[in-house]
Design a protein around this motif. Structure first.
Motif, PDB file in Angstrom:
ATOM      1  N   SER A 196      47.206   0.773  54.494  1.00 34.93           N
ATOM      2  CA  SER A 196      47.707   2.106  54.177  1.00 34.93           C
ATOM      3  C   SER A 196      48.708   2.115  53.035  1.00 34.93           C
ATOM      4  N   ASN A 197      49.164   0.925  52.598  1.00 35.77           N
ATOM      5  CA  ASN A 197      50.087   0.863  51.467  1.00 35.77           C
ATOM      6  C   ASN A 197      49.362   0.691  50.141  1.00 35.77           C
ATOM      7  N   ASN A 198      48.039   0.646  50.172  1.00 39.20           N
ATOM      8  CA  ASN A 198      47.256   0.438  48.965  1.00 39.20           C
ATOM      9  C   ASN A 198      47.408   1.618  48.012  1.00 39.20           C
ATOM     10  N   PRO A 199      47.593   1.348  46.710  1.00 41.50           N
ATOM     11  CA  PRO A 199      47.754   2.445  45.746  1.00 41.50           C
ATOM     12  C   PRO A 199      46.570   3.399  45.717  1.00 41.50           C
ATOM     13  N   HIS A 200      45.388   2.912  46.121  1.00 45.14           N
ATOM     14  CA  HIS A 200      44.214   3.783  46.094  1.00 45.14           C
ATOM     15  C   HIS A 200      44.426   5.034  46.944  1.00 45.14           C
ATOM     16  N   LEU A 201      45.199   4.908  48.008  1.00 45.32           N
ATOM     17  CA  LEU A 201      45.384   6.028  48.922  1.00 45.32           C
ATOM     18  C   LEU A 201      46.424   7.026  48.431  1.00 45.32           C
ATOM     19  N   ASP A 202      46.931   6.816  47.224  1.00 38.11           N
ATOM     20  CA  ASP A 202      47.844   7.805  46.657  1.00 38.11           C
ATOM     21  C   ASP A 202      47.155   9.151  46.471  1.00 38.11           C
ATOM     22  N   ARG A 203      45.831   9.134  46.365  1.00 34.76           N
ATOM     23  CA  ARG A 203      45.087  10.383  46.215  1.00 34.76           C
ATOM     24  C   ARG A 203      44.922  11.125  47.541  1.00 34.76           C
ATOM     25  N   PHE A 204      45.210  10.454  48.633  1.00 34.49           N
ATOM     26  CA  PHE A 204      45.058  11.124  49.923  1.00 34.49           C
ATOM     27  C   PHE A 204      46.103  12.230  50.027  1.00 34.49           C
ATOM     28  N   PRO A 205      45.720  13.412  50.498  1.00 34.58           N
ATOM     29  CA  PRO A 205      46.651  14.549  50.498  1.00 34.58           C
ATOM     30  C   PRO A 205      47.864  14.320  51.389  1.00 34.58           C
ATOM     31  N   GLN A 206      48.996  14.807  50.943  1.00 30.78           N
ATOM     32  CA  GLN A 206      50.204  14.801  51.761  1.00 30.78           C
ATOM     33  C   GLN A 206      50.316  16.175  52.411  1.00 30.78           C
ATOM     34  N   LEU A 207      50.177  16.209  53.735  1.00 31.01           N
ATOM     35  CA  LEU A 207      50.093  17.464  54.470  1.00 31.01           C
ATOM     36  C   LEU A 207      51.328  17.681  55.336  1.00 31.01           C
ATOM     37  N   THR A 208      51.454  18.887  55.836  1.00 28.59           N
ATOM     38  CA  THR A 208      52.535  19.235  56.754  1.00 28.59           C
ATOM     39  C   THR A 208      52.002  19.247  58.185  1.00 28.59           C
ATOM     40  N   ILE A 209      52.910  19.292  59.146  1.00 30.68           N
ATOM     41  CA  ILE A 209      52.499  19.384  60.550  1.00 30.68           C
ATOM     42  C   ILE A 209      51.700  20.665  60.786  1.00 30.68           C
ATOM     43  N   THR A 210      52.067  21.731  60.100  1.00 30.87           N
ATOM     44  CA  THR A 210      51.318  22.987  60.220  1.00 30.87           C
ATOM     45  C   THR A 210      49.879  22.807  59.759  1.00 30.87           C
ATOM     46  N   ASP A 211      49.689  22.073  58.664  1.00 34.99           N
ATOM     47  CA  ASP A 211      48.332  21.795  58.181  1.00 34.99           C
ATOM     48  C   ASP A 211      47.544  20.994  59.210  1.00 34.99           C
ATOM     49  N   LEU A 212      48.187  20.006  59.816  1.00 40.77           N
ATOM     50  CA  LEU A 212      47.505  19.160  60.793  1.00 40.77           C
ATOM     51  C   LEU A 212      47.123  19.954  62.040  1.00 40.77           C
ATOM     52  N   LYS A 213      47.991  20.854  62.465  1.00 38.21           N
ATOM     53  CA  LYS A 213      47.648  21.722  63.595  1.00 38.21           C
ATOM     54  C   LYS A 213      46.451  22.599  63.253  1.00 38.21           C
ATOM     55  N   THR A 256      47.536  21.350  69.224  1.00 38.04           N
ATOM     56  CA  THR A 256      48.486  20.242  69.167  1.00 38.04           C
ATOM     57  C   THR A 256      48.057  19.021  69.967  1.00 38.04           C
ATOM     58  N   TYR A 257      47.012  19.133  70.795  1.00 36.79           N
ATOM     59  CA  TYR A 257      46.669  18.028  71.693  1.00 36.79           C
ATOM     60  C   TYR A 257      46.321  16.761  70.909  1.00 36.79           C
ATOM     61  N   GLN A 258      45.407  16.871  69.947  1.00 43.66           N
ATOM     62  CA  GLN A 258      45.002  15.700  69.168  1.00 43.66           C
ATOM     63  C   GLN A 258      46.173  15.143  68.368  1.00 43.66           C
ATOM     64  N   MET A 260      42.069  12.526  63.832  1.00 40.69           N
ATOM     65  CA  MET A 260      43.434  12.998  63.633  1.00 40.69           C
ATOM     66  C   MET A 260      44.408  11.838  63.453  1.00 40.69           C
ATOM     67  N   THR A 261      44.158  10.718  64.115  1.00 37.77           N
ATOM     68  CA  THR A 261      45.059   9.576  63.996  1.00 37.77           C
ATOM     69  C   THR A 261      45.158   9.105  62.550  1.00 37.77           C
ATOM     70  N   ILE A 262      44.013   8.963  61.896  1.00 36.25           N
ATOM     71  CA  ILE A 262      44.010   8.501  60.508  1.00 36.25           C
ATOM     72  C   ILE A 262      44.592   9.560  59.581  1.00 36.25           C
ATOM     73  N   VAL A 263      44.171  10.811  59.761  1.00 38.71           N
ATOM     74  CA  VAL A 263      44.677  11.879  58.901  1.00 38.71           C
ATOM     75  C   VAL A 263      46.179  12.041  59.087  1.00 38.71           C
ATOM     76  N   TRP A 264      46.620  12.010  60.340  1.00 38.59           N
ATOM     77  CA  TRP A 264      48.051  12.168  60.630  1.00 38.59           C
ATOM     78  C   TRP A 264      48.873  11.097  59.928  1.00 38.59           C
ATOM     79  N   TYR A 265      48.430   9.843  60.005  1.00 40.54           N
ATOM     80  CA  TYR A 265      49.234   8.772  59.419  1.00 40.54           C
ATOM     81  C   TYR A 265      49.197   8.803  57.892  1.00 40.54           C
ATOM     82  N   LEU A 266      48.003   8.919  57.319  1.00 37.21           N
ATOM     83  CA  LEU A 266      47.896   8.851  55.862  1.00 37.21           C
ATOM     84  C   LEU A 266      48.494  10.073  55.175  1.00 37.21           C
ATOM     85  N   SER A 267      48.472  11.223  55.843  1.00 40.86           N
ATOM     86  CA  SER A 267      48.950  12.449  55.196  1.00 40.86           C
ATOM     87  C   SER A 267      50.386  12.806  55.563  1.00 40.86           C
ATOM     88  N   TRP A 268      50.893  12.235  56.678  1.00 42.77           N
ATOM     89  CA  TRP A 268      52.238  12.610  57.121  1.00 42.77           C
ATOM     90  C   TRP A 268      53.049  11.421  57.628  1.00 42.77           C
TER      91      TRP A 268
END
Length: 342
Positions: free
Chosen positions: A192-209, A215-217, A312-320
């Protein structure tokens, strides 16, 4: 052993009636069937034709009987014969049910939280007053509990769910046709520290919900993440930078594919593959539109209404998560027990 269960709960959390006690070997469907045959039961005297019942899969054997009495019954879908995953439409309809049925789980939690008597196995010697005890506890909850209300985002979630109900999961179709779950050559292991993932979106908790439609996932994501970093401290992901030429155009252009592997929370020996199709378009950077598609090899992984906890686990970590210094839950217990060499 006796058991008290099978009670009806209204949309705002009020308990309409509680049934029992019954033998522990009596399932939910049998209990419901017995009460349908009793004209004096709450099911027959209180409810009217056309009333809607939101049920879990334990009631599948009584669905037809409920419909014969004029009730409308909904429950999560079951697997078709010889299948290992729900179809996209089945998974979407199941999500519609769970979006409504969470109230029942809240009430179950209140009963066990507020009345210690019902957290454990009930002694048969006390079974003579078990029903009265349980009815009193339900009455107290009805009198003093906080009424359950929809969150402010509920109408937005419902609109999104309706819009995506008939949406096909084209990424899941491609993964199956290309047999990506068994292919390794096109995927490169990174962390997850790879520079390639810099393109992955940085999201908010509201976006993830909004992605999960609840909120369960999101609550599950922290635990799943913790299980995968305890060994090495690194969250490993596989990436495919260039999609094959035979990828259907319906998946879009200027995208890259991420694949993650996550252990099942139910079976230790089982691993699920998760796929995320991410846009490289700067116009949608750091928005939910960056996530073009997603799918997972778990039971409900094809759904397009919300997402499964593994996605959600992957999206949550990479984006938030990686931007907010998250740690594995209960990490202080990892070294609690000292190991001794024999």
């Amino acid at each position: 052993m006796t058991i008290t269960r099978n009670y009806q709960v209204s949309c705002d959390g009020h308990i309409v009636d509680c049934l029992g006690p019954y033998k522990a070997t009596t399932n939910d469907a049998s209990i419901t069937s017995l009460n349908l045959c009793n004209e004096e039961s709450c099911l027959r005297s209180f409810f009217r034709r056309g009333d809607i019942f939101i049920l879990d899969r334990g009631f599948r054997d009584v669905i037809n009987e409920l419909q014969r009495y004029g009730f409308v019954a909904h429950m999560p879908e079951s697997l078709l014969e010889n299948e290992h995953q729900l179809t996209t439409q089945q998974a979407n309809r199941s999500r519609f049910v769970t979006m409504c049925r969470w109230v029942v789980e809240v009430v179950n939690g209140r009963v066990k939280r507020d009345f210690r008597l019902f957290r454990h196995v009930f002694n048969n010697r006390a079974a003579l007053h078990l029903k009265n005890d349980f009815r009193i506890s339900c009455a107290l909850i009805n009198k003093f509990h906080v009424v359950i209300e929809n969150p402010p985002e509920a109408l937005e979630y419902v609109r999104i769910a309706k819009d995506r109900l008939s949406l096909e999961n084209h990424l899941a179709t491609y993964v199956e046709q290309a047999n990506l779950n068994r292919r390794r050559v096109n995927f490169q292991m990174i962390n997850s520290n790879n520079p390639h993932l810099d393109r992955f979106p940085q999201l908010t908790i509201t976006d993830l919900k909004r992605l999960a439609l609840g909120t369960y996932q999101l609550k599950q994501a922290t635990s799943y993440y913790g299980e995968h970093i305890r060994q090495t401290g690194i969250y490993s992901i596989e990436v495919n930078n260039t999609l094959d030429d035979d990828v259907p155009l319906i998946l879009g252009l200027n995208n890259y594919l991420l694949r993650g592997r996550i252990k099942s929370r139910h079976v230790n020996s089982r691993t699920y593959h998760t796929y995320l199709l991410i846009s490289k378009d700067d116009a949608v950077a750091n928005t939910l539109d960056t996530i073009v598609g997603y799918c997972c090899s778990c039971l409900i992984g094809k759904r397009t209404v919300g997402c499964c906890a593994y996605i959600m686990t992957i999206v949550w970590y990479l984006s938030w998560g990686r931007y907010n210094d998250v740690t594995a839950p209960a990490s202080a217990l990892d070294n609690f027990f000292q190991e001794y060499d024999e």
